[in-house]
Scaffold this motif. Structure first.
Motif, PDB file in Angstrom:
ATOM      1  N   PRO A  23      27.876  -7.115 -24.987  1.00  0.00           N
ATOM      2  CA  PRO A  23      28.930  -7.681 -25.101  1.00  0.00           C
ATOM      3  C   PRO A  23      28.979  -9.160 -26.040  1.00  0.00           C
ATOM      4  O   PRO A  23      27.405  -9.249 -26.610  1.00  0.00           O
ATOM      5  N   ILE A  24      29.471  -9.916 -27.232  1.00  0.00           N
ATOM      6  CA  ILE A  24      29.246 -10.129 -28.498  1.00  0.00           C
ATOM      7  C   ILE A  24      29.226 -11.661 -27.867  1.00  0.00           C
ATOM      8  O   ILE A  24      30.743 -11.915 -27.524  1.00  0.00           O
ATOM      9  N   PRO A  25      28.822 -12.857 -28.293  1.00  0.00           N
ATOM     10  CA  PRO A  25      28.484 -13.765 -28.047  1.00  0.00           C
ATOM     11  C   PRO A  25      30.071 -14.567 -28.621  1.00  0.00           C
ATOM     12  O   PRO A  25      30.085 -14.207 -29.553  1.00  0.00           O
ATOM     13  N   ASP A  26      30.388 -15.673 -27.984  1.00  0.00           N
ATOM     14  CA  ASP A  26      31.832 -15.895 -28.781  1.00  0.00           C
ATOM     15  C   ASP A  26      31.318 -16.616 -30.259  1.00  0.00           C
ATOM     16  O   ASP A  26      30.411 -17.313 -29.977  1.00  0.00           O
ATOM     17  N   ALA A  27      32.004 -17.065 -30.733  1.00  0.00           N
ATOM     18  CA  ALA A  27      31.281 -17.690 -32.100  1.00  0.00           C
ATOM     19  C   ALA A  27      31.432 -19.534 -31.730  1.00  0.00           C
ATOM     20  O   ALA A  27      32.046 -19.842 -30.744  1.00  0.00           O
ATOM     21  N   PRO A  28      30.453 -19.869 -32.173  1.00  0.00           N
ATOM     22  CA  PRO A  28      30.249 -21.442 -32.025  1.00  0.00           C
ATOM     23  C   PRO A  28      31.387 -22.163 -32.995  1.00  0.00           C
ATOM     24  O   PRO A  28      32.243 -21.480 -33.701  1.00  0.00           O
ATOM     25  N   ASP A  29      31.405 -22.633 -32.129  1.00  0.00           N
ATOM     26  CA  ASP A  29      32.522 -23.607 -32.969  1.00  0.00           C
ATOM     27  C   ASP A  29      32.703 -23.942 -34.659  1.00  0.00           C
ATOM     28  O   ASP A  29      31.774 -24.150 -34.643  1.00  0.00           O
ATOM     29  N   GLY A  30      34.028 -23.677 -34.522  1.00  0.00           N
ATOM     30  CA  GLY A  30      34.022 -24.029 -36.404  1.00  0.00           C
ATOM     31  C   GLY A  30      33.697 -22.750 -37.519  1.00  0.00           C
ATOM     32  O   GLY A  30      33.508 -22.582 -38.437  1.00  0.00           O
ATOM     33  N   MET A  31      32.842 -21.505 -36.788  1.00  0.00           N
ATOM     34  CA  MET A  31      32.799 -20.718 -36.955  1.00  0.00           C
ATOM     35  C   MET A  31      32.972 -19.441 -36.948  1.00  0.00           C
ATOM     36  O   MET A  31      34.341 -19.337 -35.688  1.00  0.00           O
ATOM     37  N   ILE A  32      33.465 -18.112 -37.626  1.00  0.00           N
ATOM     38  CA  ILE A  32      33.876 -16.649 -37.196  1.00  0.00           C
ATOM     39  C   ILE A  32      33.111 -15.860 -37.324  1.00  0.00           C
ATOM     40  O   ILE A  32      31.940 -15.830 -37.774  1.00  0.00           O
ATOM     41  N   LEU A  33      33.513 -14.697 -36.376  1.00  0.00           N
ATOM     42  CA  LEU A  33      32.130 -13.242 -37.142  1.00  0.00           C
ATOM     43  C   LEU A  33      32.187 -13.181 -38.227  1.00  0.00           C
ATOM     44  O   LEU A  33      33.285 -12.268 -38.017  1.00  0.00           O
ATOM     45  N   ILE A  34      31.601 -12.546 -38.885  1.00  0.00           N
ATOM     46  CA  ILE A  34      32.006 -11.429 -39.807  1.00  0.00           C
ATOM     47  C   ILE A  34      30.949 -10.450 -39.530  1.00  0.00           C
ATOM     48  O   ILE A  34      30.134 -10.093 -39.049  1.00  0.00           O
ATOM     49  N   PRO A  35      31.900  -9.371 -39.328  1.00  0.00           N
ATOM     50  CA  PRO A  35      31.710  -7.504 -39.109  1.00  0.00           C
ATOM     51  C   PRO A  35      30.897  -7.057 -39.300  1.00  0.00           C
ATOM     52  O   PRO A  35      30.914  -7.516 -40.500  1.00  0.00           O
ATOM     53  N   ALA A  36      29.486  -6.493 -39.039  1.00  0.00           N
ATOM     54  CA  ALA A  36      28.551  -5.709 -39.724  1.00  0.00           C
ATOM     55  C   ALA A  36      29.586  -4.695 -40.644  1.00  0.00           C
ATOM     56  O   ALA A  36      30.750  -3.872 -40.445  1.00  0.00           O
ATOM     57  N   GLY A  37      29.343  -4.646 -41.766  1.00  0.00           N
ATOM     58  CA  GLY A  37      29.782  -2.916 -42.393  1.00  0.00           C
ATOM     59  C   GLY A  37      28.680  -3.252 -43.818  1.00  0.00           C
ATOM     60  O   GLY A  37      28.428  -4.006 -44.625  1.00  0.00           O
ATOM     61  N   PHE A  38      29.482  -2.077 -44.653  1.00  0.00           N
ATOM     62  CA  PHE A  38      29.204  -1.477 -46.133  1.00  0.00           C
ATOM     63  C   PHE A  38      30.167  -2.858 -47.049  1.00  0.00           C
ATOM     64  O   PHE A  38      31.399  -2.921 -46.050  1.00  0.00           O
ATOM     65  N   PHE A  39      29.839  -2.784 -48.052  1.00  0.00           N
ATOM     66  CA  PHE A  39      30.982  -3.773 -49.220  1.00  0.00           C
ATOM     67  C   PHE A  39      30.047  -3.070 -51.251  1.00  0.00           C
ATOM     68  O   PHE A  39      28.891  -3.652 -50.576  1.00  0.00           O
ATOM     69  N   GLN A  40      31.232  -3.285 -51.360  1.00  0.00           N
ATOM     70  CA  GLN A  40      30.844  -3.399 -52.781  1.00  0.00           C
ATOM     71  C   GLN A  40      30.573  -4.518 -53.690  1.00  0.00           C
ATOM     72  O   GLN A  40      30.889  -5.477 -53.725  1.00  0.00           O
ATOM     73  N   MET A  41      28.772  -5.127 -53.237  1.00  0.00           N
ATOM     74  CA  MET A  41      28.927  -6.292 -54.318  1.00  0.00           C
ATOM     75  C   MET A  41      28.981  -6.401 -55.651  1.00  0.00           C
ATOM     76  O   MET A  41      28.250  -5.377 -55.823  1.00  0.00           O
ATOM     77  N   GLY A  42      29.455  -7.305 -56.393  1.00  0.00           N
ATOM     78  CA  GLY A  42      28.409  -7.180 -56.725  1.00  0.00           C
ATOM     79  C   GLY A  42      30.269  -6.618 -58.066  1.00  0.00           C
ATOM     80  O   GLY A  42      31.542  -6.615 -57.709  1.00  0.00           O
ATOM     81  N   ALA A  43      29.803  -6.848 -59.564  1.00  0.00           N
ATOM     82  CA  ALA A  43      30.821  -6.280 -60.554  1.00  0.00           C
ATOM     83  C   ALA A  43      31.447  -5.112 -61.139  1.00  0.00           C
ATOM     84  O   ALA A  43      29.756  -4.746 -61.798  1.00  0.00           O
TER      85      ALA A  43
END
Length: 170
Positions: A23-43
């Motif tokens: 179970p994923i706990p509900d996000a605290p008020d005013g926040m959102i869950l950013i899911p785990a993942g890969f991304f290309q950082m930088g430029a």
């Protein structure tokens, strides 16, 4: 033999049962869950200290949907958890819903500690702001001033530009 004996799943006590979703706990008020993942950082192109572009894997984390408001920051000041920002707008009711400005890193850190949060890492900030596609702007790779306070003569109340939100909604 031991190899053919079913081993109960750690998530269930029944052999061969489907694992139970964590179970994923509900996000605290005013926040959102950013899911785990890969991304290309930088430029990819040479843009100062943003190069080279490189893959980063992040665990899931919570992120504020909007900037910290003057009212939120002033609450911290009133309880002694924060020092006043350099802005005369903090404590002025007409600017309560505007983002707090002119805070140092130390003041931002103190606010986060007071609020039971933490500052995001550089990678977390970039991922939340540009999404898994590593766009230049939260909305894409072409600048559009109408999607941010860049189209206004001054800062605007938080949440004023929902069309300019990142793919994660921040």
């Amino acid at each position: 033999s031991a190899a053919s004996t079913p081993i109960p799943s750690a998530a269930t006590d029944t052999p061969h049962a489907a694992p139970t979703a964590i179970p994923i706990p509900d996000a605290p008020d005013g926040m959102i869950l950013i899911p785990a993942g890969f991304f290309q950082m930088g430029a990819a192109a040479s843009r100062g200290d943003e190069s080279p572009e490189h893959p980063v894997l992040l665990d899931a984390y919570y992120f504020d949907i909007t900037e910290v408001t003057n009212a939120q920051y002033f609450s911290c000041v009133n309880t002694g958890g924060c020092t006043r920002s350099g802005s005369s707008r903090v404590g002025s009711a007409s600017f309560d819903t505007y983002p707090v400005i002119l805070v140092t890193w130390t003041q931002a850190q103190a606010y986060c500690q007071w609020a039971g949060k933490r500052l995001p890492t550089e990678a977390e900030w970039e991922y939340a702001a540009s999404g898994p596609d590593n766009t230049t702007w939260p909305w894409g790779n072409s600048f559009d001033a109408r999607l941010s306070a860049a189209s206004a003569p001054d800062v605007q109340p938080v949440g004023s530009y929902p069309q300019g939100a990142s793919p994660f909604g921040v």
